[in-house]
Write a protein that holds these residues in place. Sequence first.
Motif, PDB file in Angstrom:
ATOM      1  N   ASN A  95      -6.742 -14.152  -2.019  1.00 19.36           N
ATOM      2  CA  ASN A  95      -7.806 -15.158  -1.950  1.00 19.36           C
ATOM      3  C   ASN A  95      -7.710 -15.981  -0.657  1.00 19.36           C
ATOM      4  O   ASN A  95      -8.234 -17.078  -0.584  1.00 19.36           O
ATOM      5  N   ALA A  96      -7.031 -15.426   0.342  1.00 16.67           N
ATOM      6  CA  ALA A  96      -6.841 -16.153   1.594  1.00 16.67           C
ATOM      7  C   ALA A  96      -7.782 -15.618   2.674  1.00 16.67           C
ATOM      8  O   ALA A  96      -8.242 -14.474   2.599  1.00 16.67           O
ATOM      9  N   PRO A  97      -8.051 -16.429   3.700  1.00 15.74           N
ATOM     10  CA  PRO A  97      -8.861 -15.925   4.823  1.00 15.74           C
ATOM     11  C   PRO A  97      -8.191 -14.727   5.479  1.00 15.74           C
ATOM     12  O   PRO A  97      -6.970 -14.689   5.619  1.00 15.74           O
ATOM     13  N   GLY A  98      -8.983 -13.742   5.870  1.00 10.12           N
ATOM     14  CA  GLY A  98      -8.432 -12.576   6.556  1.00 10.12           C
ATOM     15  C   GLY A  98      -7.920 -11.477   5.649  1.00 10.12           C
ATOM     16  O   GLY A  98      -7.354 -10.485   6.121  1.00 10.12           O
ATOM     17  N   THR A  99      -8.119 -11.635   4.333  1.00 11.85           N
ATOM     18  CA  THR A  99      -7.598 -10.641   3.391  1.00 11.85           C
ATOM     19  C   THR A  99      -8.170  -9.247   3.658  1.00 11.85           C
ATOM     20  O   THR A  99      -7.449  -8.258   3.648  1.00 11.85           O
ATOM     21  N   GLU A 100      -9.478  -9.173   3.873  1.00  6.15           N
ATOM     22  CA  GLU A 100     -10.106  -7.859   4.079  1.00  6.15           C
ATOM     23  C   GLU A 100      -9.563  -7.169   5.323  1.00  6.15           C
ATOM     24  O   GLU A 100      -9.265  -5.968   5.303  1.00  6.15           O
ATOM     25  N   ASP A 101      -9.417  -7.915   6.406  1.00  3.89           N
ATOM     26  CA  ASP A 101      -8.893  -7.338   7.640  1.00  3.89           C
ATOM     27  C   ASP A 101      -7.451  -6.896   7.453  1.00  3.89           C
ATOM     28  O   ASP A 101      -7.042  -5.822   7.922  1.00  3.89           O
ATOM     29  N   ALA A 102      -6.659  -7.710   6.772  1.00  4.70           N
ATOM     30  CA  ALA A 102      -5.267  -7.348   6.514  1.00  4.70           C
ATOM     31  C   ALA A 102      -5.178  -6.076   5.686  1.00  4.70           C
ATOM     32  O   ALA A 102      -4.326  -5.212   5.937  1.00  4.70           O
ATOM     33  N   ALA A 103      -6.056  -5.940   4.695  1.00  6.73           N
ATOM     34  CA  ALA A 103      -6.049  -4.750   3.855  1.00  6.73           C
ATOM     35  C   ALA A 103      -6.372  -3.502   4.668  1.00  6.73           C
ATOM     36  O   ALA A 103      -5.771  -2.438   4.466  1.00  6.73           O
ATOM     37  N   ARG A 104      -7.319  -3.610   5.596  1.00  5.53           N
ATOM     38  CA  ARG A 104      -7.645  -2.452   6.443  1.00  5.53           C
ATOM     39  C   ARG A 104      -6.431  -2.015   7.268  1.00  5.53           C
ATOM     40  O   ARG A 104      -6.166  -0.826   7.419  1.00  5.53           O
ATOM     41  N   GLN A 105      -5.697  -2.974   7.783  1.00  6.20           N
ATOM     42  CA  GLN A 105      -4.540  -2.651   8.605  1.00  6.20           C
ATOM     43  C   GLN A 105      -3.376  -2.099   7.776  1.00  6.20           C
ATOM     44  O   GLN A 105      -2.529  -1.383   8.302  1.00  6.20           O
ATOM     45  N   ALA A 106      -3.345  -2.446   6.491  1.00 11.62           N
ATOM     46  CA  ALA A 106      -2.196  -2.095   5.645  1.00 11.62           C
ATOM     47  C   ALA A 106      -2.377  -0.802   4.862  1.00 11.62           C
ATOM     48  O   ALA A 106      -1.458  -0.386   4.163  1.00 11.62           O
ATOM     49  N   ARG A 107      -3.536  -0.165   4.968  1.00 11.86           N
ATOM     50  CA  ARG A 107      -3.757   1.047   4.185  1.00 11.86           C
ATOM     51  C   ARG A 107      -2.723   2.106   4.517  1.00 11.86           C
ATOM     52  O   ARG A 107      -2.397   2.346   5.674  1.00 11.86           O
ATOM     53  N   GLY A 108      -2.202   2.729   3.465  1.00 13.29           N
ATOM     54  CA  GLY A 108      -1.184   3.752   3.636  1.00 13.29           C
ATOM     55  C   GLY A 108       0.228   3.226   3.532  1.00 13.29           C
ATOM     56  O   GLY A 108       1.171   4.004   3.381  1.00 13.29           O
ATOM     57  N   LEU A 109       0.404   1.898   3.609  1.00 18.97           N
ATOM     58  CA  LEU A 109       1.725   1.297   3.467  1.00 18.97           C
ATOM     59  C   LEU A 109       2.012   0.997   1.995  1.00 18.97           C
ATOM     60  O   LEU A 109       1.105   0.943   1.175  1.00 18.97           O
ATOM     61  N   ALA A 110       3.274   0.797   1.686  1.00 20.72           N
ATOM     62  CA  ALA A 110       3.663   0.413   0.322  1.00 20.72           C
ATOM     63  C   ALA A 110       3.448  -1.086   0.171  1.00 20.72           C
ATOM     64  O   ALA A 110       4.216  -1.892   0.699  1.00 20.72           O
ATOM     65  N   ILE A 111       2.403  -1.473  -0.540  1.00 13.56           N
ATOM     66  CA  ILE A 111       2.000  -2.871  -0.639  1.00 13.56           C
ATOM     67  C   ILE A 111       1.982  -3.315  -2.098  1.00 13.56           C
ATOM     68  O   ILE A 111       1.402  -2.657  -2.957  1.00 13.56           O
ATOM     69  N   GLY A 112       2.615  -4.450  -2.372  1.00  8.54           N
ATOM     70  CA  GLY A 112       2.555  -5.039  -3.702  1.00  8.54           C
ATOM     71  C   GLY A 112       1.658  -6.263  -3.709  1.00  8.54           C
ATOM     72  O   GLY A 112       1.257  -6.763  -2.652  1.00  8.54           O
ATOM     73  N   LEU A 113       1.353  -6.760  -4.894  1.00 11.12           N
ATOM     74  CA  LEU A 113       0.557  -7.974  -5.020  1.00 11.12           C
ATOM     75  C   LEU A 113       1.460  -9.191  -4.939  1.00 11.12           C
ATOM     76  O   LEU A 113       2.390  -9.351  -5.734  1.00 11.12           O
ATOM     77  N   LEU A 154      -6.888  -6.255  -4.863  1.00 14.84           N
ATOM     78  CA  LEU A 154      -5.970  -5.586  -3.934  1.00 14.84           C
ATOM     79  C   LEU A 154      -6.199  -4.077  -3.941  1.00 14.84           C
ATOM     80  O   LEU A 154      -6.316  -3.446  -2.877  1.00 14.84           O
ATOM     81  N   GLU A 155      -6.262  -3.497  -5.108  1.00 13.65           N
ATOM     82  CA  GLU A 155      -6.381  -2.042  -5.190  1.00 13.65           C
ATOM     83  C   GLU A 155      -7.749  -1.575  -4.711  1.00 13.65           C
ATOM     84  O   GLU A 155      -7.875  -0.487  -4.136  1.00 13.65           O
ATOM     85  N   ARG A 156      -8.772  -2.398  -4.901  1.00 17.38           N
ATOM     86  CA  ARG A 156     -10.101  -2.064  -4.393  1.00 17.38           C
ATOM     87  C   ARG A 156     -10.128  -2.104  -2.865  1.00 17.38           C
ATOM     88  O   ARG A 156     -10.676  -1.213  -2.212  1.00 17.38           O
ATOM     89  N   LEU A 157      -9.527  -3.124  -2.275  1.00 19.52           N
ATOM     90  CA  LEU A 157      -9.525  -3.255  -0.818  1.00 19.52           C
ATOM     91  C   LEU A 157      -8.637  -2.219  -0.145  1.00 19.52           C
ATOM     92  O   LEU A 157      -8.969  -1.696   0.922  1.00 19.52           O
ATOM     93  N   LEU A 158      -7.491  -1.928  -0.760  1.00 19.21           N
ATOM     94  CA  LEU A 158      -6.557  -0.965  -0.169  1.00 19.21           C
ATOM     95  C   LEU A 158      -6.958   0.476  -0.433  1.00 19.21           C
ATOM     96  O   LEU A 158      -6.586   1.375   0.316  1.00 19.21           O
ATOM     97  N   GLY A 159      -7.675   0.703  -1.530  1.00 14.57           N
ATOM     98  CA  GLY A 159      -7.981   2.066  -1.926  1.00 14.57           C
ATOM     99  C   GLY A 159      -6.774   2.802  -2.454  1.00 14.57           C
ATOM    100  O   GLY A 159      -6.718   4.038  -2.428  1.00 14.57           O
ATOM    101  N   GLN A 160      -5.810   2.059  -2.967  1.00 15.32           N
ATOM    102  CA  GLN A 160      -4.592   2.657  -3.516  1.00 15.32           C
ATOM    103  C   GLN A 160      -3.953   1.663  -4.478  1.00 15.32           C
ATOM    104  O   GLN A 160      -4.293   0.474  -4.478  1.00 15.32           O
ATOM    105  N   ALA A 161      -3.025   2.145  -5.291  1.00 17.48           N
ATOM    106  CA  ALA A 161      -2.366   1.287  -6.270  1.00 17.48           C
ATOM    107  C   ALA A 161      -1.329   0.401  -5.604  1.00 17.48           C
ATOM    108  O   ALA A 161      -0.715   0.768  -4.600  1.00 17.48           O
ATOM    109  N   ALA A 162      -1.134  -0.783  -6.166  1.00 19.17           N
ATOM    110  CA  ALA A 162      -0.042  -1.653  -5.728  1.00 19.17           C
ATOM    111  C   ALA A 162       1.290  -1.026  -6.137  1.00 19.17           C
ATOM    112  O   ALA A 162       1.356  -0.236  -7.081  1.00 19.17           O
ATOM    113  N   THR A 163       2.350  -1.394  -5.430  1.00 25.55           N
ATOM    114  CA  THR A 163       3.676  -0.862  -5.755  1.00 25.55           C
ATOM    115  C   THR A 163       4.446  -1.756  -6.721  1.00 25.55           C
ATOM    116  O   THR A 163       5.333  -1.293  -7.423  1.00 25.55           O
TER     117      THR A 163
END
Length: 210
Positions: free
Chosen positions: A2-20, A69-78
């Motif tokens: 819910n922070a500013p820049g979340t969408e941009d951060a998600a684009r950069q993080a796709r493919g990485l192991a990301i948790g909520l 998170l999972e919608r923006l990343l296109g993958q499941a959280a870890t």
Amino acid sequence: MNAPGTEDAARQARGLAIGLHLNLDRGPPVDPGFPREWRTVDGGLAGARVAGLPADVVEAEALAQLERLERLLGQAATHLDVHKHLHRHPQVLEGLSRVARRAGLPVRSIDADMRGALRARGVATNDAFVGESGETAYWTPERFRAALAALPAEGVTEWMCHPGHLPQVVTTRYAAQREVELSTFLDARSREALAQAGLQPTDYRVLTRA
């Protein structure tokens, strides 16, 4: 989520192991049904009142943030963890655990009591935890070597860290310290020390595969 820049951060993080990193402390809630009585005067999250949040409210907000998170990343959280370790409060821990069980995700534990409470609820968690943030950088090369020497002989240990560059938009007390941590973890000698100790860097998916 819910922070500013979340969408941009998600684009950069796709493919990485990301948790909520569940945020219950500041900013607008993601769950549209977040009760008005638990919002701050500007309509934000509970902030200092988090300790009293009902488990049902925590569950709904955690689920909303996880789904975003999972919608923006296109993958499941870890895995799941909570900003400022606010799941040390029993009701927050209960609400988070419900979402973790439903999603089949591990939750970060920061001490033995939390570890026991999570496992009693059927939630996987790390076996040990090291890390903090304060007035000085936590992960200096010296502390890195000392932590390696003190690690348990077996199990999964989370090393919580805050590497990064000086913030350009937000104000935070942990700023220049991030660059010290970044330098520590990028140093080839750190990788060499891990290899010499026979340790395998991993992520929380190792717990879901166990």
